[in-house]
Scaffold this motif. Structure first.
Motif, mmCIF file in Angstrom:
data_model
loop_
_atom_site.group_PDB
_atom_site.id
_atom_site.type_symbol
_atom_site.label_atom_id
_atom_site.label_comp_id
_atom_site.label_asym_id
_atom_site.label_seq_id
_atom_site.Cartn_x
_atom_site.Cartn_y
_atom_site.Cartn_z
ATOM 1 N N UNK A 1 0.871 -1.179 0.000
ATOM 2 C CA UNK A 1 0.000 0.000 0.000
ATOM 3 C C UNK A 1 0.906 1.227 0.000
ATOM 4 N N UNK A 2 0.809 2.015 -1.057
ATOM 5 C CA UNK A 2 1.611 3.234 -1.088
ATOM 6 C C UNK A 2 0.972 4.272 -2.000
ATOM 7 N N UNK A 3 1.167 5.529 -1.645
ATOM 8 C CA UNK A 3 0.627 6.600 -2.475
ATOM 9 C C UNK A 3 1.261 6.578 -3.866
ATOM 10 N N UNK A 4 0.505 6.984 -4.837
ATOM 11 C CA UNK A 4 0.968 7.012 -6.226
ATOM 12 C C UNK A 4 1.958 8.165 -6.434
ATOM 13 N N UNK A 5 3.006 7.877 -7.179
ATOM 14 C CA UNK A 5 3.967 8.901 -7.552
ATOM 15 C C UNK A 5 3.565 9.445 -8.917
ATOM 16 N N UNK A 6 3.452 10.761 -9.011
ATOM 17 C CA UNK A 6 3.046 11.415 -10.251
ATOM 18 C C UNK A 6 4.252 11.576 -11.183
ATOM 19 N N UNK A 7 4.008 11.822 -12.472
ATOM 20 C CA UNK A 7 5.109 11.950 -13.432
ATOM 21 C C UNK A 7 6.159 13.012 -13.056
ATOM 22 N N UNK A 8 5.728 14.047 -12.339
ATOM 23 C CA UNK A 8 6.686 15.093 -11.943
ATOM 24 C C UNK A 8 7.472 14.725 -10.682
ATOM 25 N N UNK A 9 7.225 13.515 -10.157
ATOM 26 C CA UNK A 9 7.941 13.049 -8.976
ATOM 27 C C UNK A 9 7.241 13.346 -7.663
#
Length: 163
Positions: A26-34
């Motif tokens: 379970x982990x928060x999503x990393x967006x393309x900008x980091x």
């Protein structure tokens, strides 16, 4: 994101890193900008040993709102996931995720994932969400087991076991 939701989700992330069930992710999503999207978590639920779900690592998304923890997150498997308590859209039908039934702001990500894990192996006949899954579960246990094992093979691929 509201300060309360942000703070709570950061606490949840920290608690998860320190103590989580073996095989679960379970982990928060990393967006393309980091940057990290704390309102959208990617999760994996392993099939329980010695059950028809064994061998699968089931992808699940948790989507939180700015009202969290006053309101529950939405939990979704991939569209078409086969189970009596999973809508065709993939949305999980579980009392602890329902604000009118069992949701309490004290419910944690760990409790949500453990509850969904329990639901996989022990469907709730009183609250069906998917007609096909419900009918097969009630009328043909052998066919139900065969379809679940087929799904376990589908989600046993290495790409589902890591994020």
């Amino acid at each position: 994101m509201s300060g309360v939701a942000q703070q709570r989700l950061q606490q949840e992330r920290k608690a998860w890193r320190k103590d989580h069930p073996f095989g679960f992710v379970a982990k928060p999503r990393t967006l393309p900008d980091g940057s990290v999207d704390m309102l959208h978590w990617d999760c994996r639920i392993p099939g329980k040993t010695n059950t028809i779900w064994e061998g699968g690592v089931y992808p699940l998304e948790l989507r939180f709102t700015n009202d969290y923890p006053s309101s529950p997150p939405t939990a979704k498997f991939p569209k078409g996931f086969f189970h009596p308590n999973i809508y065709e859209s993939g949305t999980v039908c579980l009392s602890i995720l329902n604000p009118e039934k069992g949701w309490r702001p004290s419910v944690t990500v760990k409790q949500i994932l453990m509850g969904i894990s329990d639901l996989l192996n022990d469907p709730n006949n009183d609250d069906p969400a998917q007609q096909l899954g419900y009918d097969v579960f009630r009328k043909d246990k052998a066919k139900y087991a065969r379809l679940v094992k087929q799904q376990a093979r589908k989600y046993s691929d290495e790409k589902y076991s890591t994020i």
